[in-house]
Enzyme design. Structure first.
Site, PDB file in Angstrom:
ATOM      1  N   THR A   1     -22.299  28.561 -24.021  1.00 40.42           N
ATOM      2  CA  THR A   1     -21.376  29.670 -24.299  1.00 40.42           C
ATOM      3  C   THR A   1     -19.948  29.143 -24.439  1.00 40.42           C
ATOM      4  O   THR A   1     -19.225  29.488 -25.368  1.00 40.42           O
ATOM      5  CB  THR A   1     -21.446  30.723 -23.164  1.00 40.42           C
ATOM      6  OG1 THR A   1     -22.752  31.296 -23.184  1.00 40.42           O
ATOM      7  CG2 THR A   1     -20.407  31.801 -23.328  1.00 40.42           C
TER       8      THR A   1
ATOM      9  N   ASN B   1     -32.803  32.930 -30.966  1.00 32.92           N
ATOM     10  CA  ASN B   1     -33.242  33.020 -29.573  1.00 32.92           C
ATOM     11  C   ASN B   1     -34.133  34.231 -29.355  1.00 32.92           C
ATOM     12  O   ASN B   1     -34.825  34.329 -28.358  1.00 32.92           O
ATOM     13  CB  ASN B   1     -32.023  33.088 -28.640  1.00 32.92           C
ATOM     14  CG  ASN B   1     -31.037  34.145 -29.068  1.00 32.92           C
ATOM     15  OD1 ASN B   1     -30.536  34.107 -30.201  1.00 32.92           O
ATOM     16  ND2 ASN B   1     -30.761  35.094 -28.199  1.00 32.92           N
TER      17      ASN B   1
ATOM     18  N   GLN C   1     -31.476  26.664 -29.156  1.00 27.04           N
ATOM     19  CA  GLN C   1     -32.928  26.885 -29.142  1.00 27.04           C
ATOM     20  C   GLN C   1     -33.672  25.851 -29.983  1.00 27.04           C
ATOM     21  O   GLN C   1     -34.896  25.790 -29.948  1.00 27.04           O
ATOM     22  CB  GLN C   1     -33.248  28.296 -29.665  1.00 27.04           C
ATOM     23  CG  GLN C   1     -32.704  29.419 -28.803  1.00 27.04           C
ATOM     24  CD  GLN C   1     -33.395  29.520 -27.439  1.00 27.04           C
ATOM     25  OE1 GLN C   1     -34.492  28.999 -27.244  1.00 27.04           O
ATOM     26  NE2 GLN C   1     -32.748  30.172 -26.493  1.00 27.04           N
TER      27      GLN C   1
ATOM     28  N   SER D   1     -27.578  22.732 -25.217  1.00 30.27           N
ATOM     29  CA  SER D   1     -27.524  23.116 -23.805  1.00 30.27           C
ATOM     30  C   SER D   1     -28.581  22.349 -23.009  1.00 30.27           C
ATOM     31  O   SER D   1     -29.690  22.124 -23.497  1.00 30.27           O
ATOM     32  CB  SER D   1     -27.776  24.615 -23.702  1.00 30.27           C
ATOM     33  OG  SER D   1     -27.890  24.982 -22.344  1.00 30.27           O
ATOM     34  N   ALA D   2     -28.221  21.972 -21.789  1.00 25.94           N
ATOM     35  CA  ALA D   2     -29.129  21.155 -20.976  1.00 25.94           C
ATOM     36  C   ALA D   2     -30.290  21.968 -20.408  1.00 25.94           C
ATOM     37  O   ALA D   2     -31.427  21.505 -20.382  1.00 25.94           O
ATOM     38  CB  ALA D   2     -28.357  20.506 -19.834  1.00 25.94           C
ATOM     39  N   HIS D   3     -30.003  23.196 -19.969  1.00 27.52           N
ATOM     40  CA  HIS D   3     -31.033  23.904 -19.192  1.00 27.52           C
ATOM     41  C   HIS D   3     -32.146  24.486 -20.056  1.00 27.52           C
ATOM     42  O   HIS D   3     -33.116  25.019 -19.533  1.00 27.52           O
ATOM     43  CB  HIS D   3     -30.393  24.965 -18.289  1.00 27.52           C
ATOM     44  CG  HIS D   3     -29.978  26.223 -18.981  1.00 27.52           C
ATOM     45  ND1 HIS D   3     -30.689  27.384 -18.887  1.00 27.52           N
ATOM     46  CD2 HIS D   3     -28.925  26.493 -19.787  1.00 27.52           C
ATOM     47  CE1 HIS D   3     -30.076  28.333 -19.600  1.00 27.52           C
ATOM     48  NE2 HIS D   3     -29.007  27.804 -20.142  1.00 27.52           N
TER      49      HIS D   3
ATOM     50  N   THR E   1     -13.299  18.238 -13.720  1.00 25.67           N
ATOM     51  CA  THR E   1     -14.106  17.087 -13.337  1.00 25.67           C
ATOM     52  C   THR E   1     -15.511  17.206 -13.918  1.00 25.67           C
ATOM     53  O   THR E   1     -16.134  18.269 -13.839  1.00 25.67           O
ATOM     54  CB  THR E   1     -14.172  16.992 -11.800  1.00 25.67           C
ATOM     55  OG1 THR E   1     -12.838  16.854 -11.323  1.00 25.67           O
ATOM     56  CG2 THR E   1     -14.993  15.803 -11.352  1.00 25.67           C
TER      57      THR E   1
ATOM     58  N   CYS F   1     -29.247  36.924 -21.929  1.00 25.85           N
ATOM     59  CA  CYS F   1     -27.819  37.194 -21.924  1.00 25.85           C
ATOM     60  C   CYS F   1     -27.513  38.564 -22.491  1.00 25.85           C
ATOM     61  O   CYS F   1     -26.404  39.043 -22.410  1.00 25.85           O
ATOM     62  CB  CYS F   1     -27.082  36.130 -22.727  1.00 25.85           C
ATOM     63  SG  CYS F   1     -27.497  34.481 -22.197  1.00 25.85           S
TER      64      CYS F   1
END
Lengths: 389, 377
Positions: free
Chosen positions: B74, B150, B180, B200-202, B238, B325
């Site tokens: 996002t 998605n 996706q 996106s990682a997840h 960080t 979402c």
């Protein structure tokens, strides 16, 4: 179907009886550059081919090939059995999703293939038009060329893309050179220029830990990983500590001569390393008049410590902007401008001498045990090998 | 323990055990801040750079291109879209079926007076290419179209859309939300021709809280989050080192298993649909199948999708009424844009399959059938 990459030579093509020497060098450079991917490299008449890699590695291999000096251009291609219908289907697959104008070119090394080249190109073009409504034919100024290469061994190569390389001569065809690599903008460019003309690069980096940090070392490794792309896939860096030398100069010599003395020490060490390792030249990023240490007087008095080795200064007549343009092209600029101290930026005098006289320099040098500290610095040298990224 | 059939992998995926194990050293052992100057930190920074390089490889990008790590996809989408704010009088085109993280940004631009237009979808769920062609012009400065929907799994022909857009205006910037698509099949951003690409990682077995934005070399991107100057000044804060490492490690695993995964998911989907049929469930799939991983499906017209989702959750079958979402919103705008009647939209659910989750087509179909029958009374 087999994926492969077709390689065309640049200047090597102009060579006569010794062409084979250059071709073999290029082949060995390519093998080294793409060693991580388990691909094979072989020569075909007038060209070279890379094949046998995993599909997902193709892009990385392409990038690495495009940076090998001596390569004029490359084309990612597919190789299939020579069969009219299979060729047509593969050509249709290759252009799926393409939009714009195109032209088909057929080359028949196998003259027994029927129909003739012109006719076959026409047939393939027609079939492509049936399937892809976003393409139109333009035989004069096509945006895309569909090349069909019907070979004598019963195989056909098809490709639509040609990517341009950097040209030049294969690395190692013009000696071995020791690049004095700082963290700045100029030295990576100097290295690139020499590698492109066929010099195999090795690098010497001076650091002053703890006055310079591990971050400065990381920066040099990052720069080296970019230069390595033009150096057949890797770059050996010799890391040398100048800490004690700088401390001694700072303590005993006239401050205005700090940089001159430091640079004389660096060149002394560089020449010694060249002799030990068999490097034939020292390469620097110096540009005439750019800073105090790069006036003709400074270059002379510093260069005079090197007795038996050539010093190459490929950027000597470059404007800073010319150098920056190349640094951007070879992707070192953004790394070079990272704000970490290197050993030339610590202990910088407010008013460095711009026109040093040899007698004065030697007088300052005599204030410290120069030879002994050089020996000590030399003994700190450690080698790191950086792979291309 | 009751078996859980998790069929909502488009919402998020389970962190791979081996990834968790490999990356965990960055939580306790090598916990150092990558921006500090001592060796321990610089070594961590090296790992971050290695992860960046590997993910660029996975995208078919060059290491000279940029990959900016963000806190989510996002955020990456916001970064791209709010970087495009200096084209006065130009038009901005967005796919009608975009994820809210794109669509809501588009609406923000619109509210600020920018000329924003939405590209209609065709029945298959893809961007309507003919209508897109008509909308293009030299005044189109920016286009954003997702690679894979998605909601439906429909695959847009991004390469073609980029070529069309750049022929109309060579300076147009093209963004694709690839969240996706990443790791479902090989991606080559260079070949696609996009200027920006979001991942996106997840969604691939990595950690939540990490996204990344690919930016083609020489393409401008503005800073959204200011501070300590991390990510070359483009995204301060960080670095989430554990998350970033998990991203790269998960990608490494997925890349190795990509081909077999695709075939496996295809087979799982076929088995599930067959089992539905055999149980007498007369389903309707909305849109044409793009990737087999995701489908929007109406299992029973007379039951609201949301009701069915809740009934099934009690039985351990987890699916969704749409993008997590936007799941709380009343209507599914993607299906609306595809011309699906409202009554069908309300009765639809999204099933998204992962090759790594517990799966038993026959049992799932049986549970679904039982719950439908119960709800129908």
């Amino acid at each position: 179907m087999e994926k492969l990459i077709l390689i065309r030579y640049g200047e090597i093509f102009l060579k006569g009886k010794n062409r084979c020497f250059f071709e073999n060098l290029l082949k060995s450079n390519i093998k080294n550059a793409i060693a991580d991917f388990g691909a094979e490299v072989y020569k075909i008449p007038g060209r070279m081919v890379v094949s046998g890699y995993r599909e997902e590695d193709e892009k990385r291999i392409e990038t690495l090939l495009l940076d090998q000096a001596g390569i004029y251009s490359i084309s990612p291609a597919v190789m299939i059995e020579t069969d009219n219908e299979k060729i047509i289907q593969e050509a249709i697959n290759l252009v799926s999703g393409e939009v714009g104008t195109f032209k088909v070119i057929t080359n028949r090394a196998d003259k027994s293939f029927f129909p003739n080249s012109m006719e076959f190109s026409r047939i393939v073009g027609g079939r492509i038009l049936e399937k892809n409504h976003d393409l139109t034919v333009d035989v004069n100024h096509p945006e895309m060329l569909v090349s069909i290469d019907i070979r004598e061994n019963g195989k056909t190569m098809i490709f639509t893309k040609t990517l341009m390389g950097i040209g030049g001569m294969p690395v190692s065809s013009a000696g071995k050179g020791l690049l004095l690599l700082s963290g700045g903008i100029d030295s990576p460019v100097a290295g690139y220029m020499m590698a492109k003309r066929g010099t195999k690069l090795y690098a010497l980096h001076f650091h002053s830990f703890p006055y310079t940090s591990e971050l400065a070392r990381l920066k040099v490794e990052e720069l080296a990983s970019k230069i390595a792309r033009y150096n057949a896939g890797d770059l050996e860096i010799y890391m040398c500590s100048m800490t004690h030398m700088q401390e001694a100069i700072n303590k005993f010599a006239n401050e205005a001569y700090n940089i001159t003395l430091l640079r004389r020490a660096m060149f002394t060490i560089a020449e010694r390393l060249c002799k030990e390792k068999g490097f034939q030249m020292i390469i620097t990023g110096e540009s005439l008049g750019q800073v105090a240490s790069q006036t003709i007087e400074s270059m002379s008095v510093v260069g005079s410590v090197v007795k038996d080795i050539q010093i190459m200064r490929p950027l000597v007549a470059f404007d800073k902007q010319d150098t920056i343009d190349i640094a951007r092209k070879i992707n070192t600029f953004d790394i070079s401008i990272k704000p970490y101290e290197d050993c030339c930026t610590v202990f910088v005098p407010d008013n460095p001498v711009t026109r040093p006289k040899k007698a004065n320099v030697e007088r300052e040098e005599a204030k410290l045990d120069f030879a002994k500290i050089v020996d000590e610095a030399y003994s700190t040298i450690e080698k790191v090998v950086i792979r291309a990224r | 323990m009751e078996r859980i059939f998790y069929l909502d992998n488009a919402a998020t995926t389970k962190l791979f055990d081996e990834v968790k194990e490999r990356a965990s050293k960055f939580l306790c052992e090598d916990f150092f801040n990558p921006s500090a100057v001592y060796k321990q930190s610089v070594d961590v920074k090296r790992e971050v750079e290695n992860a960046r390089g590997f993910l660029l490889d996975c995208l078919g990008a060059s290491h000279d291109d940029k990959l900016i790590f963000t806190g989510s996809a996002t955020e990456a989408n916001n970064t791209v879209i709010f970087s495009q704010r200096n084209f006065a009088g130009k038009r901005y085109l967005f796919g009608e079926g975009e994820h809210p993280s794109v669509k809501e940004c588009a609406k923000q631009l619109e509210m600020k007076g920018y000329k924003v237009e939405f590209i209609p979808l065709d029945k298959s769920g893809r961007v309507d290419e003919e209508k897109f062609k008509q909308m293009l012009g030299s005044d189109v400065a920016f286009v954003s179209v997702q690679h894979i929907s998605n909601e439906t799994g429909a695959v847009n022909n991004i390469k073609k859309l980029v070529t069309l857009a750049k022929r109309a205006n060579k300076d147009v910037k093209f963004h694709s939300d690839g969240v996706q698509a990443f790791m479902k099949f090989p991606i080559d951003v260079t070949d696609l021709g996009v200027d920006y690409y979001t991942i996106s990682a997840h969604k691939i077995g990595g950690m939540k809280g990490v996204g990344a934005l690919y930016v083609k070399k020489g393409t401008k991107v503005n800073t959204l989050i200011f501070g300590g100057g991390q990510e070359n000044g483009l995204r301060s804060g960080t670095e989430n080192v554990f998350g970033i490492a998990s991203f790269a490690y998960a990608a490494e695993k997925m890349r190795k298993e990509q081909k077999q995964n695709f075939e496996k998911v295809k087979k799982m989907r076929e088995e599930l649909l067959l089992a539905f049929k055999e149980n007498g469930i007369e389903y309707v799939i909305h849109g044409e199948s793009g990737v087999p991983h995701t489908m929007n499906i109406m299992l029973e017209k007379s039951i609201r999708g949301e009701t069915l989702v809740h009934a099934l959750e009690k039985r351990g079958v987890l699916l969704s009424t749409g993008s997590a979402c936007s799941a709380t919103k009343h209507f599914n705008s993607t299906l609306e844009a595809m011309g699906v009647p409202n009554s069908e939209i309300l009765s639809s659910v999204r099933i998204s399959i992962s090759p790594y989750m517990d799966f038993d087509a026959i049992l799932i179909a049986k549970i679904v059938k039982e719950e439908i029958d119960k709800l129908k009374g």
